[in-house]
Scaffold this active site. Structure first.
Site, PDB file in Angstrom:
ATOM      1  N   GLU A  46       0.863  -1.187   0.000  1.00 47.88           N
ATOM      2  CA  GLU A  46       0.000   0.000   0.000  1.00 47.88           C
ATOM      3  C   GLU A  46       0.894   1.231   0.000  1.00 47.88           C
ATOM      4  OE1 GLU A  46      -2.810   0.486   3.253  1.00 47.88           O
ATOM      5  OE2 GLU A  46      -3.708   2.208   2.226  1.00 47.88           O
ATOM      6  N   CYS A 243      -6.565   0.985   2.772  1.00 44.72           N
ATOM      7  CA  CYS A 243      -7.556   2.067   2.764  1.00 44.72           C
ATOM      8  C   CYS A 243      -7.400   2.976   1.550  1.00 44.72           C
ATOM      9  CB  CYS A 243      -7.431   2.905   4.030  1.00 44.72           C
ATOM     10  SG  CYS A 243      -7.888   2.012   5.510  1.00 44.72           S
ATOM     11  N   ASN A 375     -12.006  -3.138   0.195  1.00 42.46           N
ATOM     12  CA  ASN A 375     -10.884  -3.408   1.088  1.00 42.46           C
ATOM     13  C   ASN A 375     -11.346  -3.907   2.442  1.00 42.46           C
ATOM     14  OD1 ASN A 375      -8.268  -3.386   2.326  1.00 42.46           O
ATOM     15  ND2 ASN A 375      -8.780  -1.408   3.201  1.00 42.46           N
ATOM     16  N   GLU A 376     -11.729  -2.989   3.279  1.00 36.59           N
ATOM     17  CA  GLU A 376     -11.989  -3.349   4.683  1.00 36.59           C
ATOM     18  C   GLU A 376     -13.354  -2.790   5.049  1.00 36.59           C
ATOM     19  OE1 GLU A 376      -9.353  -1.499   7.623  1.00 36.59           O
ATOM     20  OE2 GLU A 376      -8.434  -3.456   7.880  1.00 36.59           O
TER      21      GLU A 376
HETATM   22  O1  AHR Z   1      -2.179  -1.326   6.756  1.00 40.07           O
HETATM   23  C1  AHR Z   1      -2.663  -0.081   7.120  1.00 40.07           C
HETATM   24  C2  AHR Z   1      -4.174   0.007   7.054  1.00 40.07           C
HETATM   25  O2  AHR Z   1      -4.749  -0.886   7.943  1.00 40.07           O
HETATM   26  C3  AHR Z   1      -4.778  -0.396   5.731  1.00 40.07           C
HETATM   27  O3  AHR Z   1      -4.797   0.647   4.846  1.00 40.07           O
HETATM   28  C4  AHR Z   1      -6.165  -0.793   6.094  1.00 40.07           C
HETATM   29  O4  AHR Z   1      -6.690  -1.761   5.214  1.00 40.07           O
HETATM   30  C5  AHR Z   1      -6.043  -1.261   7.527  1.00 40.07           C
HETATM   31  O5  AHR Z   1      -6.968  -0.661   8.319  1.00 40.07           O
END
Ligand code: AHR
Length: 661
Positions: A46, A243, A375-376
């Site tokens: 990321e 994120c 993603n999350e």
């Molecule tokens: O790894 C850092 C962040 O942690 C990522 O962007 C997210 O997916 C998670 O909350």
């Protein structure tokens, strides 16, 4: 570097150790169990902590096309004062919407110079004797302007210089280039554009790259960082996050189509980590130039022999931020992005997006097999959108396995809700995340022992032990965190029939520009620092095996009894057996490993990562913890090990017929 650790568990461990008996681990070498997927150990990339711009993307100039909110951020004009000149930021939005701004420089320095200095990303790292490729776009030079570029140190001394040929007046931007060679190694150099004479000129995309990049690609990636990734032999590369996929709002989301094609046409946007945290972790100069875009990510995966695993926005912005969602009726463009991505990665070169891939230099398909939907995310708003994505994607591309998320936490209401909603939909792969204290990792090595063997495959997509830290950036990557992850990873490995993909997160961080820690690899402008966590990952990923082996003590898996953890695998291709054992005690332990079914004598070796002090961590230029290997000589059916206190141990032995003694 002093942390407070709870002493009671340690005292109890010590007490238990003095009472504990010798442990025997029975490894059934001749009874291979579940398959271990080649994707078992991968990497999660990321653009956080300056991992892309200012990190692995080797561009040294910050704000090279003047598109930051403050167009001259990173640039100092006439830094020594005195010389006559001025710049004007001009905007040609209608002609070039993706890169609208350029600089008009007016110079009146017949005897001196008018200088523009770029500070780089917390400086520029240059090495003595190495070559750096400078380029910029210029047009309409007038008068008798001359341009020289120079590398300078913080006191202004010149480390290397070269003239730049300004082409004859033309209404189109053209590229001018020069090669700089540095006379010294300096982690904090800067680049100067020095104009002499009088006249005007327009310029854009001022760039400086080391020539010595990964695989020697022009405008490529830092070789030292990618080499460390390569040494992990990752099974997949997950990109671009995180994120960052979601964005703080939908406008700020990652849109892969804007990151491919000519680098000069990729529209810069603000990085979502620019403002996420307050000082000192904020980073007002954090943007995404997209010099590292989806094509480059696919190429990286290809180079590393890893499966590409892109994650796409599913119509939801980060729920920790704005939590904006796209109305269900308006999801089509998001789904089309996913369909087009499959075409970009795998499509024929006669197709629109496959054609672009070919034009960019890769006519062969990238062979993408996995795609993440969101993603999350969490809540019913995710399930609704996921269902629409799945229907459309599976209809068009049943061959692509889709990854679904169960939110940011290791358990709890959101997690249970999503599992309950998603299970009936038979997802291919479920992505679980856990950023938890080291104690959680020690006590959850059995997490997957009872998971449904007929359910979806598990992707442990983001995890790391989050423990104590001090002011040193790398301090949260201490031995306690790495040891706890190793203990936990024996559980992932034992359950490789369910857990098909795993990745530590985040992958990397600049020591002077980080937002989040711990991270697997720290770097500055010249050096990289593998953390103890990196060495744990490498120990597992380079000895992943092809099948699990039963490894039992008193008929049970070792999941923390007497603070010991173990897993065993065999590699049917290389014909090796690997047994991983973690001793989390602060005292040594005797372990007898019975290699049931082993025929003949074998030369065994033991690789160890250990430190008696849980607070120890590696710094970028100071490595305290690294593995060592020793030969154990020839063993037959049984080997007795004295495990060092707080150690991760890898027993390797060849089992093929030719290796018999
Ligand atoms: O790894 C850092 C962040 O942690 C990522 O962007 C997210 O997916 C998670 O909350």
């Amino acid at each position: 570097m002093h942390f407070r650790f709870p002493l009671l568990p340690l005292l109890l461990t010590t007490l238990a150790a003095s009472l504990s008996a010798q442990v025997t681990l029975n490894v059934a070498v001749d009874k291979p169990g579940g398959d271990i997927a080649p994707t078992m150990y991968g990497i999660f990339f990321e653009d956080i902590n300056f991992a892309a711009d200012g990190g692995v993307y080797a561009e040294l100039v910050k704000n090279r096309s003047f598109e930051f909110d403050r167009p001259l951020m990173g640039w100092a004009l006439a830094p020594e004062g005195g010389a006559a000149g001025a710049v004007l930021v001009e905007n040609q939005q209608a002609d070039n919407p993706n890169n609208p701004r350029y600089l008009k420089v007016r110079v009146e320095a017949p005897r001196g110079t008018y200088t523009m200095r770029n500070e780089g990303f917390r400086g520029m790292g240059v090495r003595a004797g190495e070559h750096y490729d400078f380029s910029l776009l210029v047009r309409r030079p007038t008068g008798n302007l001359q341009l020289e570029v120079a590398l300078v140190d913080t006191s202004g001394s010149v480390l290397g210089r070269a003239p730049v040929e300004l082409s004859a007046a033309s209404d189109a931007f053209s590229k001018a280039t020069a090669t700089l060679t540095s006379s010294v190694t300096d982690v904090r150099a800067a680049l100067e554009l020095r104009f002499g004479g009088t006249g005007t000129v327009e310029l854009d995309i001022v760039s400086l790259f080391p020539r010595d990049t990964w695989r020697g690609r022009q405008g490529g990636m830092r070789k030292d960082i990618v080499s460390l990734l390569d040494s992990l032999q990752p099974g997949f590369v997950r990109f671009p996050g995180g994120c960052i996929v979601e964005g703080r709002d939908l406008n700020n989301r990652y849109q892969w189509k804007k990151t491919v094609g000519d680098v000069a046409d990729r529209k810069l946007i603000v990085n979502r980590w620019n403002t996420e945290f307050s000082a000192p972790r904020n980073a007002p100069d954090y943007y995404q130039s997209y010099g590292l875009g989806f094509y480059e990510y696919f190429l990286l995966a290809d180079d590393l022999g890893a499966e590409p695993l892109p994650i796409l926005n599913c119509g939801m912005a980060c729920q920790f931020n704005t939590a904006e969602v796209v109305p269900l009726d308006d999801l089509d463009p998001y789904i089309q992005d996913a369909l087009d991505l499959i075409e970009f990665a795998n499509g024929d070169t006669t197709s629109e997006w496959g054609g672009l891939r070919a034009e960019m230099g890769h006519p062969e398909p990238f062979g993408m097999k996995y795609l993440g939907v969101g993603n999350e995310q969490w809540g019913p708003q995710y399930v609704e959108r996921y269902e629409i994505f799945v229907e459309a994607l599976k209809a068009a591309h049943p061959e692509i396995e889709l990854v679904t998320t169960v939110g940011p936490f290791a358990g709890g209401e959101m997690f249970d809700y999503l599992w309950n909603e998603l299970r009936p939909l038979n997802p291919d792969i479920v992505d679980e995340h856990y950023y938890m204290p080291p104690g959680w990792f020690f006590s959850h090595a059995d997490r997957y022992d009872d998971y449904d063997r007929d359910g979806p495959a598990i992707f442990a997509g983001e995890y790391a032990g989050h423990g104590p830290a001090d002011d040193t950036p790398e301090s949260r990557n201490n031995w306690l965190s790495a040891l706890s992850e190793a203990a936990y990873m024996t559980g992932l490995e034992r359950n490789a029939d369910v857990v098909r993909l795993t990745s530590y997160a985040p992958l990397m961080a600049h020591v002077e520009a980080w937002q989040w820690r711990p991270d697997l690899i720290w770097f500055d402008n010249l050096e990289v620092g593998p953390t103890p966590n990196y060495y744990v990952q490498r120990l597992f990923s380079t000895h992943a095996g092809t099948h699990t082996l039963p490894a039992l003590a008193d008929g049970r898996a070792l999941t923390g009894q007497d603070s010991l953890y173990a897993s065993a695998v065999t590699d049917t291709v290389s014909q090796e057996v690997y047994v991983k054992v973690v001793n989390a005690n602060d005292t040594p332990r005797e372990l007898i490993i019975e290699l049931d079914g082993l025929r003949g004598r074998r030369e065994a070796s033991l690789t160890v990562l250990a430190d008696p002090d849980l607070k120890t961590f590696n710094r970028v230029r100071e490595e305290a913890i690294r593995p060592y290997t020793r030969n154990l000589g020839s063993v037959k059916r049984s080997v007795t090990l004295t495990l060092e206190p707080r150690s991760v141990n890898l027993l390797s032995l060849p089992v093929g017929d030719r290796a018999r003694k």
